[in-house]
Design a protein around this motif. Sequence first.
Motif, PDB file in Angstrom:
ATOM      1  N   ASN A  28      17.639  24.683  40.083  1.00 20.92           N
ATOM      2  CA  ASN A  28      16.671  24.302  40.861  1.00 20.92           C
ATOM      3  C   ASN A  28      16.137  25.615  41.792  1.00 20.92           C
ATOM      4  O   ASN A  28      15.085  25.625  42.388  1.00 20.92           O
ATOM      5  CB  ASN A  28      16.824  23.219  41.550  1.00 20.92           C
ATOM      6  CG  ASN A  28      18.074  23.535  42.539  1.00 20.92           C
ATOM      7  OD1 ASN A  28      19.050  24.191  42.331  1.00 20.92           O
ATOM      8  ND2 ASN A  28      18.186  22.590  43.389  1.00 20.92           N
ATOM      9  N   LEU A  29      16.778  26.554  41.587  1.00 25.05           N
ATOM     10  CA  LEU A  29      16.335  27.816  42.184  1.00 25.05           C
ATOM     11  C   LEU A  29      15.891  29.031  41.308  1.00 25.05           C
ATOM     12  O   LEU A  29      15.715  30.014  41.775  1.00 25.05           O
ATOM     13  CB  LEU A  29      17.727  28.315  43.359  1.00 25.05           C
ATOM     14  CG  LEU A  29      18.200  27.389  44.359  1.00 25.05           C
ATOM     15  CD1 LEU A  29      19.475  27.884  45.148  1.00 25.05           C
ATOM     16  CD2 LEU A  29      17.105  27.250  45.143  1.00 25.05           C
ATOM     17  N   ALA A  30      16.514  28.959  40.245  1.00 27.98           N
ATOM     18  CA  ALA A  30      16.352  30.031  39.198  1.00 27.98           C
ATOM     19  C   ALA A  30      15.044  30.448  38.844  1.00 27.98           C
ATOM     20  O   ALA A  30      13.860  29.679  38.987  1.00 27.98           O
ATOM     21  CB  ALA A  30      17.114  29.512  38.166  1.00 27.98           C
ATOM     22  N   PHE A  31      14.673  31.781  38.421  1.00 27.06           N
ATOM     23  CA  PHE A  31      13.358  32.029  38.051  1.00 27.06           C
ATOM     24  C   PHE A  31      13.383  32.012  36.697  1.00 27.06           C
ATOM     25  O   PHE A  31      14.393  31.954  35.933  1.00 27.06           O
ATOM     26  CB  PHE A  31      13.321  33.464  38.305  1.00 27.06           C
ATOM     27  CG  PHE A  31      12.845  33.794  39.694  1.00 27.06           C
ATOM     28  CD1 PHE A  31      11.908  33.667  40.617  1.00 27.06           C
ATOM     29  CD2 PHE A  31      14.113  34.309  40.460  1.00 27.06           C
ATOM     30  CE1 PHE A  31      11.621  33.919  42.065  1.00 27.06           C
ATOM     31  CE2 PHE A  31      13.911  34.667  42.102  1.00 27.06           C
ATOM     32  CZ  PHE A  31      12.753  34.447  42.780  1.00 27.06           C
ATOM     33  N   PRO A  32      12.153  31.958  36.007  1.00 32.33           N
ATOM     34  CA  PRO A  32      12.070  31.710  34.334  1.00 32.33           C
ATOM     35  C   PRO A  32      12.689  33.057  34.061  1.00 32.33           C
ATOM     36  O   PRO A  32      12.476  33.924  34.330  1.00 32.33           O
ATOM     37  CB  PRO A  32      10.482  31.780  34.264  1.00 32.33           C
ATOM     38  CG  PRO A  32       9.780  31.283  35.368  1.00 32.33           C
ATOM     39  CD  PRO A  32      10.748  31.788  36.520  1.00 32.33           C
ATOM     40  N   VAL A  33      13.569  32.842  32.805  1.00 30.06           N
ATOM     41  CA  VAL A  33      14.345  33.881  32.198  1.00 30.06           C
ATOM     42  C   VAL A  33      13.260  35.009  31.772  1.00 30.06           C
ATOM     43  O   VAL A  33      12.198  34.825  31.401  1.00 30.06           O
ATOM     44  CB  VAL A  33      14.965  33.379  30.994  1.00 30.06           C
ATOM     45  CG1 VAL A  33      15.564  34.531  29.905  1.00 30.06           C
ATOM     46  CG2 VAL A  33      15.921  32.281  31.130  1.00 30.06           C
ATOM     47  N   THR A  35      12.031  37.030  34.100  1.00 29.41           N
ATOM     48  CA  THR A  35      11.102  37.377  35.508  1.00 29.41           C
ATOM     49  C   THR A  35      11.875  38.779  35.901  1.00 29.41           C
ATOM     50  O   THR A  35      13.051  38.640  36.190  1.00 29.41           O
ATOM     51  CB  THR A  35      11.149  36.217  36.091  1.00 29.41           C
ATOM     52  OG1 THR A  35      10.386  34.947  35.525  1.00 29.41           O
ATOM     53  CG2 THR A  35      10.308  36.506  37.655  1.00 29.41           C
ATOM     54  N   ALA A  36      11.053  39.613  36.246  1.00 27.48           N
ATOM     55  CA  ALA A  36      11.517  40.755  36.826  1.00 27.48           C
ATOM     56  C   ALA A  36      11.589  40.382  38.362  1.00 27.48           C
ATOM     57  O   ALA A  36      10.564  39.862  38.951  1.00 27.48           O
ATOM     58  CB  ALA A  36      10.332  41.990  36.631  1.00 27.48           C
ATOM     59  N   VAL A  37      12.740  40.953  39.002  1.00 28.37           N
ATOM     60  CA  VAL A  37      12.952  40.533  40.402  1.00 28.37           C
ATOM     61  C   VAL A  37      13.186  41.603  41.262  1.00 28.37           C
ATOM     62  O   VAL A  37      13.668  42.623  40.724  1.00 28.37           O
ATOM     63  CB  VAL A  37      13.986  39.470  40.699  1.00 28.37           C
ATOM     64  CG1 VAL A  37      13.587  38.084  40.085  1.00 28.37           C
ATOM     65  CG2 VAL A  37      15.355  39.826  40.142  1.00 28.37           C
ATOM     66  N   ARG A  38      12.925  41.680  42.643  1.00 23.31           N
ATOM     67  CA  ARG A  38      13.276  42.679  43.434  1.00 23.31           C
ATOM     68  C   ARG A  38      14.469  42.110  44.554  1.00 23.31           C
ATOM     69  O   ARG A  38      14.016  40.825  45.011  1.00 23.31           O
ATOM     70  CB  ARG A  38      12.130  43.130  44.284  1.00 23.31           C
ATOM     71  CG  ARG A  38      12.427  44.141  45.291  1.00 23.31           C
ATOM     72  CD  ARG A  38      11.212  44.584  45.976  1.00 23.31           C
ATOM     73  NE  ARG A  38      11.410  45.516  46.933  1.00 23.31           N
ATOM     74  CZ  ARG A  38      11.377  47.047  46.746  1.00 23.31           C
ATOM     75  NH1 ARG A  38      11.240  47.348  45.623  1.00 23.31           N
ATOM     76  NH2 ARG A  38      11.700  47.931  47.577  1.00 23.31           N
ATOM     77  N   ILE A  39      15.405  42.818  44.734  1.00 26.87           N
ATOM     78  CA  ILE A  39      16.567  42.153  45.676  1.00 26.87           C
ATOM     79  C   ILE A  39      16.533  43.130  46.821  1.00 26.87           C
ATOM     80  O   ILE A  39      16.602  44.353  46.758  1.00 26.87           O
ATOM     81  CB  ILE A  39      17.715  42.353  44.784  1.00 26.87           C
ATOM     82  CG1 ILE A  39      17.860  41.528  43.579  1.00 26.87           C
ATOM     83  CG2 ILE A  39      18.853  41.711  45.776  1.00 26.87           C
ATOM     84  CD1 ILE A  39      18.916  41.456  42.745  1.00 26.87           C
ATOM     85  N   SER A  45      22.205  39.537  54.621  1.00 26.93           N
ATOM     86  CA  SER A  45      21.513  38.655  53.819  1.00 26.93           C
ATOM     87  C   SER A  45      20.837  39.268  52.697  1.00 26.93           C
ATOM     88  O   SER A  45      20.279  40.496  52.986  1.00 26.93           O
ATOM     89  CB  SER A  45      20.349  37.947  54.531  1.00 26.93           C
ATOM     90  OG  SER A  45      20.880  37.297  55.541  1.00 26.93           O
ATOM     91  N   LEU A  46      20.638  38.623  51.547  1.00 24.33           N
ATOM     92  CA  LEU A  46      19.875  39.247  50.379  1.00 24.33           C
ATOM     93  C   LEU A  46      18.635  38.331  50.097  1.00 24.33           C
ATOM     94  O   LEU A  46      18.758  37.072  50.494  1.00 24.33           O
ATOM     95  CB  LEU A  46      20.780  39.151  49.271  1.00 24.33           C
ATOM     96  CG  LEU A  46      22.155  40.163  49.109  1.00 24.33           C
ATOM     97  CD1 LEU A  46      22.943  39.867  47.833  1.00 24.33           C
ATOM     98  CD2 LEU A  46      21.369  41.491  49.181  1.00 24.33           C
ATOM     99  N   THR A  47      17.692  39.047  49.805  1.00 25.03           N
ATOM    100  CA  THR A  47      16.509  38.154  49.501  1.00 25.03           C
ATOM    101  C   THR A  47      16.078  38.472  48.119  1.00 25.03           C
ATOM    102  O   THR A  47      15.987  39.732  47.562  1.00 25.03           O
ATOM    103  CB  THR A  47      15.398  38.533  50.496  1.00 25.03           C
ATOM    104  OG1 THR A  47      15.636  38.456  51.446  1.00 25.03           O
ATOM    105  CG2 THR A  47      13.884  37.782  50.149  1.00 25.03           C
ATOM    106  N   ILE A  48      15.745  37.504  47.095  1.00 31.26           N
ATOM    107  CA  ILE A  48      15.464  37.971  45.723  1.00 31.26           C
ATOM    108  C   ILE A  48      13.980  37.188  45.720  1.00 31.26           C
ATOM    109  O   ILE A  48      13.750  36.263  45.864  1.00 31.26           O
ATOM    110  CB  ILE A  48      16.189  36.946  44.853  1.00 31.26           C
ATOM    111  CG1 ILE A  48      17.882  37.502  45.028  1.00 31.26           C
ATOM    112  CG2 ILE A  48      15.729  37.263  43.397  1.00 31.26           C
ATOM    113  CD1 ILE A  48      18.641  36.711  43.917  1.00 31.26           C
TER     114      ILE A  48
END
Length: 96
Positions: A28-33, A35-39, A45-48
């Motif tokens: 329920n928190l995941a991005f689609p497989v 997906t490029a993300v920035r951390i 704290s970490l933000t994705i």
Amino acid sequence: MGVIEPVGGVETKVFKAGNSAAVRLPANLAFPVGTAVRIERVGDSLTIKPVIDKEEEKRKIREFLDRLDEIWDGKPDHPDRGKRDPIEFPDRPGLY
């Protein structure tokens, strides 16, 4: 991705994945497989966030504007287009 719904906190543990530390994201928190993300780290704290492909966003905007042109093509402008009621400012000395 659709509508983002608020989700309560989820506790998990960091684990080792090769030479990296990893965290499993619940479905329920995941991005689609893929997906490029920035951390980003701010303090402890970490933000994705998903990476925004600027060229893809420009393409979508151009497509949207082209579609609007198709819809309005050949239709006369509305006679009131661009007209506005005059702005009235009350006389209130000292405020401006």
